[in-house]
Design a protein around this motif. Structure first.
Motif, mmCIF file in Angstrom:
data_model
loop_
_atom_site.group_PDB
_atom_site.id
_atom_site.type_symbol
_atom_site.label_atom_id
_atom_site.label_comp_id
_atom_site.label_asym_id
_atom_site.label_seq_id
_atom_site.Cartn_x
_atom_site.Cartn_y
_atom_site.Cartn_z
ATOM 1 N N ASP A 248 4.001 9.060 -11.453
ATOM 2 C CA ASP A 248 4.426 10.421 -11.117
ATOM 3 C C ASP A 248 4.659 10.636 -9.624
ATOM 4 O OD1 ASP A 248 1.729 10.221 -10.489
ATOM 5 O OD2 ASP A 248 1.252 12.257 -11.132
ATOM 6 N N THR A 249 4.222 9.708 -8.777
ATOM 7 C CA THR A 249 4.504 9.834 -7.342
ATOM 8 C C THR A 249 5.400 8.708 -6.832
ATOM 9 O OG1 THR A 249 2.463 8.622 -6.784
ATOM 10 C CG2 THR A 249 2.326 11.041 -6.891
ATOM 11 N N ALA A 250 6.003 7.951 -7.730
ATOM 12 C CA ALA A 250 6.816 6.798 -7.313
ATOM 13 C C ALA A 250 8.003 7.227 -6.463
ATOM 14 C CB ALA A 250 7.291 6.029 -8.544
ATOM 15 N N LEU A 251 8.668 8.320 -6.848
ATOM 16 C CA LEU A 251 9.835 8.761 -6.071
ATOM 17 C C LEU A 251 9.423 9.182 -4.667
ATOM 18 C CD1 LEU A 251 12.896 9.177 -6.381
ATOM 19 C CD2 LEU A 251 12.425 11.565 -6.960
ATOM 20 N N GLU A 252 8.302 9.854 -4.567
ATOM 21 C CA GLU A 252 7.780 10.236 -3.250
ATOM 22 C C GLU A 252 7.483 8.994 -2.404
ATOM 23 O OE1 GLU A 252 3.800 12.425 -1.441
ATOM 24 O OE2 GLU A 252 4.575 13.040 -3.400
ATOM 25 N N ARG A 253 6.953 7.950 -3.038
ATOM 26 C CA ARG A 253 6.636 6.726 -2.300
ATOM 27 C C ARG A 253 7.901 6.028 -1.802
ATOM 28 N NH1 ARG A 253 3.345 6.097 -6.749
ATOM 29 N NH2 ARG A 253 4.343 4.162 -7.412
ATOM 30 N N LEU A 254 8.979 6.092 -2.568
ATOM 31 C CA LEU A 254 10.249 5.530 -2.090
ATOM 32 C C LEU A 254 10.742 6.291 -0.864
ATOM 33 C CD1 LEU A 254 12.109 4.849 -5.470
ATOM 34 C CD2 LEU A 254 11.063 3.161 -3.949
ATOM 35 N N ARG B 59 8.405 -10.816 -1.775
ATOM 36 C CA ARG B 59 7.237 -10.020 -2.152
ATOM 37 C C ARG B 59 7.466 -8.543 -1.884
ATOM 38 N NH1 ARG B 59 2.263 -13.933 -0.002
ATOM 39 N NH2 ARG B 59 2.331 -15.386 -1.774
ATOM 40 N N ILE B 60 8.098 -8.219 -0.762
ATOM 41 C CA ILE B 60 8.400 -6.812 -0.476
ATOM 42 C C ILE B 60 9.423 -6.287 -1.481
ATOM 43 C CG2 ILE B 60 9.390 -5.222 1.216
ATOM 44 C CD1 ILE B 60 8.168 -7.075 3.391
ATOM 45 N N GLU B 61 10.410 -7.103 -1.812
ATOM 46 C CA GLU B 61 11.361 -6.703 -2.844
ATOM 47 C C GLU B 61 10.640 -6.452 -4.172
ATOM 48 O OE1 GLU B 61 15.351 -8.272 -5.220
ATOM 49 O OE2 GLU B 61 14.509 -9.488 -3.604
ATOM 50 N N GLY B 62 9.645 -7.281 -4.484
ATOM 51 C CA GLY B 62 8.882 -7.091 -5.706
ATOM 52 C C GLY B 62 8.142 -5.765 -5.718
ATOM 53 N N ALA C 160 0.824 -1.203 0.000
ATOM 54 C CA ALA C 160 0.000 0.000 0.000
ATOM 55 C C ALA C 160 0.861 1.257 0.000
ATOM 56 C CB ALA C 160 -0.933 -0.006 1.209
ATOM 57 N N VAL C 161 2.010 1.201 0.671
ATOM 58 C CA VAL C 161 2.943 2.333 0.675
ATOM 59 C C VAL C 161 3.555 2.532 -0.704
ATOM 60 C CG1 VAL C 161 5.177 3.153 1.565
ATOM 61 C CG2 VAL C 161 3.490 2.170 3.127
ATOM 62 N N LEU C 162 3.887 1.449 -1.382
ATOM 63 C CA LEU C 162 4.709 1.510 -2.591
ATOM 64 C C LEU C 162 3.920 1.519 -3.894
ATOM 65 C CD1 LEU C 162 7.442 -0.953 -1.317
ATOM 66 C CD2 LEU C 162 7.792 1.471 -1.835
ATOM 67 N N GLU C 163 2.679 1.089 -3.894
ATOM 68 C CA GLU C 163 1.902 1.031 -5.139
ATOM 69 C C GLU C 163 1.298 2.391 -5.461
ATOM 70 O OE1 GLU C 163 -0.949 -2.034 -4.489
ATOM 71 O OE2 GLU C 163 0.501 -3.662 -4.767
ATOM 72 N N GLY C 164 1.224 2.697 -6.770
ATOM 73 C CA GLY C 164 0.628 3.950 -7.183
ATOM 74 C C GLY C 164 1.105 4.358 -8.559
ATOM 75 N N PRO C 165 0.729 5.554 -8.997
ATOM 76 C CA PRO C 165 1.101 6.006 -10.337
ATOM 77 C C PRO C 165 2.578 6.374 -10.443
ATOM 78 C CG PRO C 165 -0.045 7.744 -9.154
ATOM 79 C CD PRO C 165 -0.136 6.515 -8.298
ATOM 80 N N CYS D 201 8.108 -0.087 -7.805
ATOM 81 C CA CYS D 201 8.122 1.346 -7.515
ATOM 82 C C CYS D 201 9.365 2.003 -8.124
ATOM 83 C CB CYS D 201 8.078 1.569 -6.001
ATOM 84 S SG CYS D 201 7.717 3.276 -5.513
ATOM 85 N N VAL D 202 10.507 1.345 -8.025
ATOM 86 C CA VAL D 202 11.733 1.876 -8.631
ATOM 87 C C VAL D 202 11.558 1.982 -10.145
ATOM 88 C CG1 VAL D 202 14.175 1.389 -9.091
ATOM 89 C CG2 VAL D 202 13.258 1.087 -6.789
ATOM 90 N N GLN D 203 10.995 0.969 -10.752
ATOM 91 C CA GLN D 203 10.771 1.000 -12.204
ATOM 92 C C GLN D 203 9.809 2.126 -12.591
ATOM 93 O OE1 GLN D 203 9.491 -3.078 -12.648
ATOM 94 N NE2 GLN D 203 11.503 -3.738 -13.402
ATOM 95 N N ALA D 204 8.799 2.363 -11.748
ATOM 96 C CA ALA D 204 7.861 3.453 -12.015
ATOM 97 C C ALA D 204 8.579 4.807 -11.961
ATOM 98 C CB ALA D 204 6.715 3.418 -11.007
#
Length: 223
Positions: free
Chosen positions: A79-85, A131-134, A72-77, A139-142
């Motif tokens: 344009d916000t992937a870096l923020e999620r990291l 799974r967490i690594e996945g 839930a922390v890491l999934e998303g669009p 997120c990194v790829q996004a």
């Protein structure tokens, strides 16, 4: 102590999970488990089986919940992937301190303790880490697709580095490092990512760019 009328198995599992996280597998006796769950020994064995089976059940429940929380922390669009990291790192710094009992991750506890009583438990721990690594990898790829991370950067290497920082900060927190110190570690780790020039420019031009540890979400990942 007998079996309480109408007792809820999920409530017992959660209470016993916290006992295992507090004292480890080897350091938790059957009497400790019975006390934590509010059951007598006979009721405990009848409902859940032996200590090893109950440990596996609590571990599986913990892993299911923890994997979903990090996803839930890491999934998303994109344009916000870096923020999620960044949020992932901030939450990693805070997890232990936000728990009233300062309990750490059950997966980390399993690995550090070197528990070898059950191959199934070991397999579930490895699955949880994968799974967490996945989730981190996606997120990194996004962030790469959005142009915030170097497109040539080593995606598995970044994901595994972030996982290592997560586990390391947990150990430091349990050793007595305060949340402020660990939040500085989180920020340094984020600054060390292979950000593109555009991402660094945007970060510098928007009052520190991404949410600071003080403003990032505070809900613990591992309650």
């Amino acid at each position: 102590m007998g079996r309480p009328p109408g007792f809820d198995k999920d409530t017992v599992v959660q209470a016993v999970e916290r006992q295992f996280r507090r004292t480890g597998y080897a350091g938790t006796s059957v009497d400790d488990i019975a006390k934590a769950g509010g059951l007598g020994r006979g009721s405990l064995y009848a409902a859940f089986g032996d200590k090893s089976k109950l440990y596996l059940r609590t571990l599986e429940a913990y892993c299911d919940r923890n994997e979903a929380a990090w996803a839930a922390v890491l999934e998303g669009p994109d344009d916000t992937a870096l923020e999620r990291l960044h949020t992932y790192l901030v939450k990693s710094a805070r997890c232990v301190h936000e728990d009233p009992d300062r309990l750490g991750c059950m997966v980390t506890g399993f690995v550090v303790e070197g528990v070898d009583h059950d191959p199934q438990a070991g397999a579930r721990v490895r699955q949880a880490l994968m799974r967490i690594e996945g989730s981190l990898t996606e997120c990194v790829q996004a962030a790469q697709r959005h142009g915030d991370l170097d497109p040539e950067a080593d995606v598995p290497g970044i994901s595994q580095l972030l996982m290592a920082i997560n586990r390391g900060m947990e150990v430091l927190a349990k050793a007595g490092f305060d949340a402020v110190a660990l939040e500085r570690v989180a920020d340094q780790a984020f600054e060390g990512l292979p950000l593109t020039a555009r991402a660094r420019s945007q970060q510098a031009g928007s009052a520190h760019g991404l949410p600071s540890p003080a403003s990032a979400p505070t809900r613990p990942v591992t309650p």
